[in-house]
Write a protein that holds these residues in place. Structure first.
Motif, PDB file in Angstrom:
ATOM      1  N   SER A  50       0.822  -1.210   0.000  1.00 23.83           N
ATOM      2  CA  SER A  50       0.000   0.000   0.000  1.00 23.83           C
ATOM      3  C   SER A  50       0.857   1.261   0.000  1.00 23.83           C
ATOM      4  CB  SER A  50      -0.959   0.011   1.191  1.00 23.83           C
ATOM      5  OG  SER A  50      -0.248   0.148   2.401  1.00 23.83           O
ATOM      6  N   GLU A  51       2.007   1.252   0.693  1.00 25.95           N
ATOM      7  CA  GLU A  51       2.872   2.429   0.724  1.00 25.95           C
ATOM      8  C   GLU A  51       3.402   2.763  -0.666  1.00 25.95           C
ATOM      9  OE1 GLU A  51       3.696   4.665   3.176  1.00 25.95           O
ATOM     10  OE2 GLU A  51       2.080   3.628   4.226  1.00 25.95           O
ATOM     11  N   ILE A  52       3.831   1.760  -1.387  1.00 30.20           N
ATOM     12  CA  ILE A  52       4.366   1.991  -2.729  1.00 30.20           C
ATOM     13  C   ILE A  52       3.247   2.427  -3.661  1.00 30.20           C
ATOM     14  CG2 ILE A  52       5.434   0.861  -4.725  1.00 30.20           C
ATOM     15  CD1 ILE A  52       7.088  -0.758  -2.673  1.00 30.20           C
ATOM     16  N   ARG A  53       2.064   1.847  -3.520  1.00 30.62           N
ATOM     17  CA  ARG A  53       0.941   2.251  -4.370  1.00 30.62           C
ATOM     18  C   ARG A  53       0.571   3.709  -4.126  1.00 30.62           C
ATOM     19  NH1 ARG A  53      -1.669  -3.303  -3.674  1.00 30.62           N
ATOM     20  NH2 ARG A  53      -0.925  -4.320  -5.533  1.00 30.62           N
ATOM     21  N   LYS A  54       0.724   4.179  -2.889  1.00 27.66           N
ATOM     22  CA  LYS A  54       0.434   5.583  -2.592  1.00 27.66           C
ATOM     23  C   LYS A  54       1.348   6.505  -3.388  1.00 27.66           C
ATOM     24  CE  LYS A  54      -1.208   4.877   2.111  1.00 27.66           C
ATOM     25  NZ  LYS A  54      -0.896   5.062   3.527  1.00 27.66           N
ATOM     26  N   LYS A  55       2.534   6.018  -3.684  1.00 29.61           N
ATOM     27  CA  LYS A  55       3.506   6.813  -4.443  1.00 29.61           C
ATOM     28  C   LYS A  55       3.412   6.524  -5.937  1.00 29.61           C
ATOM     29  CE  LYS A  55       6.723   6.763  -0.600  1.00 29.61           C
ATOM     30  NZ  LYS A  55       8.011   6.296  -0.104  1.00 29.61           N
ATOM     31  N   TYR A  56       2.352   5.807  -6.366  1.00 35.16           N
ATOM     32  CA  TYR A  56       2.132   5.465  -7.779  1.00 35.16           C
ATOM     33  C   TYR A  56       3.225   4.563  -8.335  1.00 35.16           C
ATOM     34  CZ  TYR A  56      -1.188   9.213  -7.244  1.00 35.16           C
ATOM     35  OH  TYR A  56      -2.205  10.014  -6.777  1.00 35.16           O
ATOM     36  N   GLN A  57       3.818   3.774  -7.495  1.00 36.44           N
ATOM     37  CA  GLN A  57       4.792   2.785  -7.929  1.00 36.44           C
ATOM     38  C   GLN A  57       4.285   1.415  -7.491  1.00 36.44           C
ATOM     39  OE1 GLN A  57       8.349   3.933  -5.959  1.00 36.44           O
ATOM     40  NE2 GLN A  57       8.852   5.521  -7.418  1.00 36.44           N
ATOM     41  N   VAL A  58       4.252   0.494  -8.398  1.00 40.75           N
ATOM     42  CA  VAL A  58       3.800  -0.849  -8.078  1.00 40.75           C
ATOM     43  C   VAL A  58       5.029  -1.742  -7.982  1.00 40.75           C
ATOM     44  CG1 VAL A  58       2.335  -2.759  -8.827  1.00 40.75           C
ATOM     45  CG2 VAL A  58       1.652  -0.416  -9.317  1.00 40.75           C
ATOM     46  N   PRO A  59       5.248  -2.399  -6.831  1.00 42.95           N
ATOM     47  CA  PRO A  59       6.455  -3.212  -6.686  1.00 42.95           C
ATOM     48  C   PRO A  59       6.467  -4.442  -7.578  1.00 42.95           C
ATOM     49  CG  PRO A  59       5.031  -3.518  -4.805  1.00 42.95           C
ATOM     50  CD  PRO A  59       4.435  -2.419  -5.631  1.00 42.95           C
ATOM     51  N   CYS A  60       5.301  -4.945  -7.931  1.00 38.52           N
ATOM     52  CA  CYS A  60       5.224  -6.146  -8.750  1.00 38.52           C
ATOM     53  C   CYS A  60       4.843  -5.752 -10.171  1.00 38.52           C
ATOM     54  CB  CYS A  60       4.195  -7.119  -8.177  1.00 38.52           C
ATOM     55  SG  CYS A  60       4.498  -7.538  -6.440  1.00 38.52           S
ATOM     56  N   SER A  61       5.813  -5.731 -11.056  1.00 36.95           N
ATOM     57  CA  SER A  61       5.536  -5.351 -12.434  1.00 36.95           C
ATOM     58  C   SER A  61       4.838  -6.492 -13.159  1.00 36.95           C
ATOM     59  CB  SER A  61       6.828  -4.950 -13.148  1.00 36.95           C
ATOM     60  OG  SER A  61       7.728  -6.032 -13.140  1.00 36.95           O
ATOM     61  N   GLY A  62       4.436  -6.268 -14.389  1.00 42.37           N
ATOM     62  CA  GLY A  62       3.776  -7.319 -15.153  1.00 42.37           C
ATOM     63  C   GLY A  62       2.442  -7.722 -14.567  1.00 42.37           C
ATOM     64  N   ASN A  63       1.747  -6.786 -13.928  1.00 34.38           N
ATOM     65  CA  ASN A  63       0.451  -7.043 -13.290  1.00 34.38           C
ATOM     66  C   ASN A  63       0.526  -8.112 -12.212  1.00 34.38           C
ATOM     67  OD1 ASN A  63      -0.949  -5.117 -14.840  1.00 34.38           O
ATOM     68  ND2 ASN A  63      -1.101  -6.564 -16.536  1.00 34.38           N
ATOM     69  N   GLY A  64       1.687  -8.267 -11.585  1.00 35.44           N
ATOM     70  CA  GLY A  64       1.817  -9.213 -10.478  1.00 35.44           C
ATOM     71  C   GLY A  64       1.068  -8.713  -9.252  1.00 35.44           C
ATOM     72  N   GLN A  65       0.673  -9.627  -8.391  1.00 34.00           N
ATOM     73  CA  GLN A  65      -0.052  -9.284  -7.178  1.00 34.00           C
ATOM     74  C   GLN A  65       0.925  -9.128  -6.022  1.00 34.00           C
ATOM     75  OE1 GLN A  65      -2.905 -12.218  -5.931  1.00 34.00           O
ATOM     76  NE2 GLN A  65      -3.551 -11.028  -4.173  1.00 34.00           N
ATOM     77  N   GLY A  71       7.769  -7.243   7.543  1.00 33.51           N
ATOM     78  CA  GLY A  71       9.001  -6.549   7.221  1.00 33.51           C
ATOM     79  C   GLY A  71       9.344  -6.505   5.746  1.00 33.51           C
ATOM     80  N   SER A  72       8.482  -7.018   4.882  1.00 34.52           N
ATOM     81  CA  SER A  72       8.798  -7.040   3.452  1.00 34.52           C
ATOM     82  C   SER A  72       7.522  -7.255   2.642  1.00 34.52           C
ATOM     83  CB  SER A  72       9.819  -8.149   3.166  1.00 34.52           C
ATOM     84  OG  SER A  72      10.306  -8.043   1.852  1.00 34.52           O
ATOM     85  N   TYR A  73       7.654  -7.814   1.439  1.00 36.19           N
ATOM     86  CA  TYR A  73       6.541  -8.179   0.577  1.00 36.19           C
ATOM     87  C   TYR A  73       7.015  -9.264  -0.385  1.00 36.19           C
ATOM     88  CZ  TYR A  73       8.839  -5.579  -3.153  1.00 36.19           C
ATOM     89  OH  TYR A  73       9.756  -5.145  -4.080  1.00 36.19           O
ATOM     90  N   ARG A  74       6.062  -9.893  -1.053  1.00 39.05           N
ATOM     91  CA  ARG A  74       6.404 -10.834  -2.111  1.00 39.05           C
ATOM     92  C   ARG A  74       5.403 -10.642  -3.242  1.00 39.05           C
ATOM     93  NH1 ARG A  74       3.397 -15.735  -2.220  1.00 39.05           N
ATOM     94  NH2 ARG A  74       1.960 -15.863  -0.464  1.00 39.05           N
ATOM     95  N   CYS A  75       5.805 -11.075  -4.411  1.00 40.25           N
ATOM     96  CA  CYS A  75       4.966 -10.910  -5.590  1.00 40.25           C
ATOM     97  C   CYS A  75       4.496 -12.271  -6.098  1.00 40.25           C
ATOM     98  CB  CYS A  75       5.737 -10.212  -6.707  1.00 40.25           C
ATOM     99  SG  CYS A  75       6.229  -8.529  -6.308  1.00 40.25           S
ATOM    100  N   ILE A  76       3.239 -12.330  -6.491  1.00 38.19           N
ATOM    101  CA  ILE A  76       2.707 -13.487  -7.201  1.00 38.19           C
ATOM    102  C   ILE A  76       2.564 -13.032  -8.649  1.00 38.19           C
ATOM    103  CG2 ILE A  76       0.778 -15.071  -7.456  1.00 38.19           C
ATOM    104  CD1 ILE A  76       0.253 -14.711  -4.454  1.00 38.19           C
ATOM    105  N   CYS A  77       3.348 -13.642  -9.516  1.00 36.99           N
ATOM    106  CA  CYS A  77       3.415 -13.212 -10.915  1.00 36.99           C
ATOM    107  C   CYS A  77       2.311 -13.849 -11.750  1.00 36.99           C
ATOM    108  CB  CYS A  77       4.770 -13.594 -11.512  1.00 36.99           C
ATOM    109  SG  CYS A  77       6.184 -12.930 -10.616  1.00 36.99           S
ATOM    110  N   ASN A  78       1.962 -13.157 -12.856  1.00 40.34           N
ATOM    111  CA  ASN A  78       1.031 -13.767 -13.801  1.00 40.34           C
ATOM    112  C   ASN A  78       1.765 -14.866 -14.565  1.00 40.34           C
ATOM    113  OD1 ASN A  78       2.389 -12.753 -16.087  1.00 40.34           O
ATOM    114  ND2 ASN A  78       1.134 -10.918 -16.145  1.00 40.34           N
ATOM    115  N   GLU A  79       1.094 -15.544 -15.471  1.00 40.13           N
ATOM    116  CA  GLU A  79       1.679 -16.731 -16.099  1.00 40.13           C
ATOM    117  C   GLU A  79       2.879 -16.450 -16.996  1.00 40.13           C
ATOM    118  OE1 GLU A  79      -0.835 -18.674 -19.023  1.00 40.13           O
ATOM    119  OE2 GLU A  79      -1.969 -16.824 -19.251  1.00 40.13           O
ATOM    120  N   PHE A  80       3.071 -15.229 -17.485  1.00 38.74           N
ATOM    121  CA  PHE A  80       4.164 -14.951 -18.405  1.00 38.74           C
ATOM    122  C   PHE A  80       5.317 -14.161 -17.779  1.00 38.74           C
ATOM    123  CE2 PHE A  80       0.647 -15.602 -21.451  1.00 38.74           C
ATOM    124  CZ  PHE A  80       1.211 -16.613 -22.201  1.00 38.74           C
ATOM    125  N   ASN A  81       5.199 -13.823 -16.500  1.00 37.81           N
ATOM    126  CA  ASN A  81       6.253 -13.047 -15.846  1.00 37.81           C
ATOM    127  C   ASN A  81       6.899 -13.843 -14.726  1.00 37.81           C
ATOM    128  OD1 ASN A  81       4.188 -10.895 -16.923  1.00 37.81           O
ATOM    129  ND2 ASN A  81       6.176  -9.904 -16.753  1.00 37.81           N
TER     130      ASN A  81
END
Length: 123
Positions: A50-65, A71-81
């Motif tokens: 949420s902090e990064i989204r407030k700054k209009y930056q998404v930590p997970c590129s390629g539409n990752g979740q 203390g951190s985050y992780r990304c769940i990637c779509n099928e091609f990323n």
């Protein structure tokens, strides 16, 4: 002067502590939080998603979740990323310069056990 940092150990989650000069009786120490933590004693988890989204930056590129963790985050990637932040795109999906690995209307399919191997087959 009391060494509040050593005696009380008020800082958590890998934070460093500095004793303050007693100019302000409410601040005897200051915690310097490690990345991913906040609050007076560094006990509050920062929601990087949420902090990064407030700054209009998404930590997970390629539409990752983005999933917040302690203390951190992780990304769940779509099928091609793939990659830590889903920053890599498999060759089947990579349309840079209209590059298509399969010719004559062939369909590109991800092959192999690991998407990061960037293997494909044409059908």
């Amino acid at each position: 002067m009391i060494d509040f940092c050593r005696v009380y150990q008020p800082c958590f989650n890998g934070a460093s502590c500095t004793n303050q000069l007693i100019h302000n009786p409410k601040e005897f120490y200051k915690c310097h939080c490690a990345k991913g933590w906040g609050g007076t004693n560094c006990s509050q988890d920062i929601d990087e998603c949420s902090e990064i989204r407030k700054k209009y930056q998404v930590p997970c590129s390629g539409n990752g979740q983005c999933i917040n963790t302690k203390g951190s985050y992780r990304c769940i990637c779509n099928e091609f990323n793939y990659g830590e932040n889903c920053q890599n795109t498999h060759i089947c999906q990579d349309n840079q310069f209209n590059f298509r690995p399969c010719k004559n209307s062939g369909v590109c399919l991800i092959a192999g056990e690991n998407i990061s191997d960037n293997k494909y087959e044409c059908k």
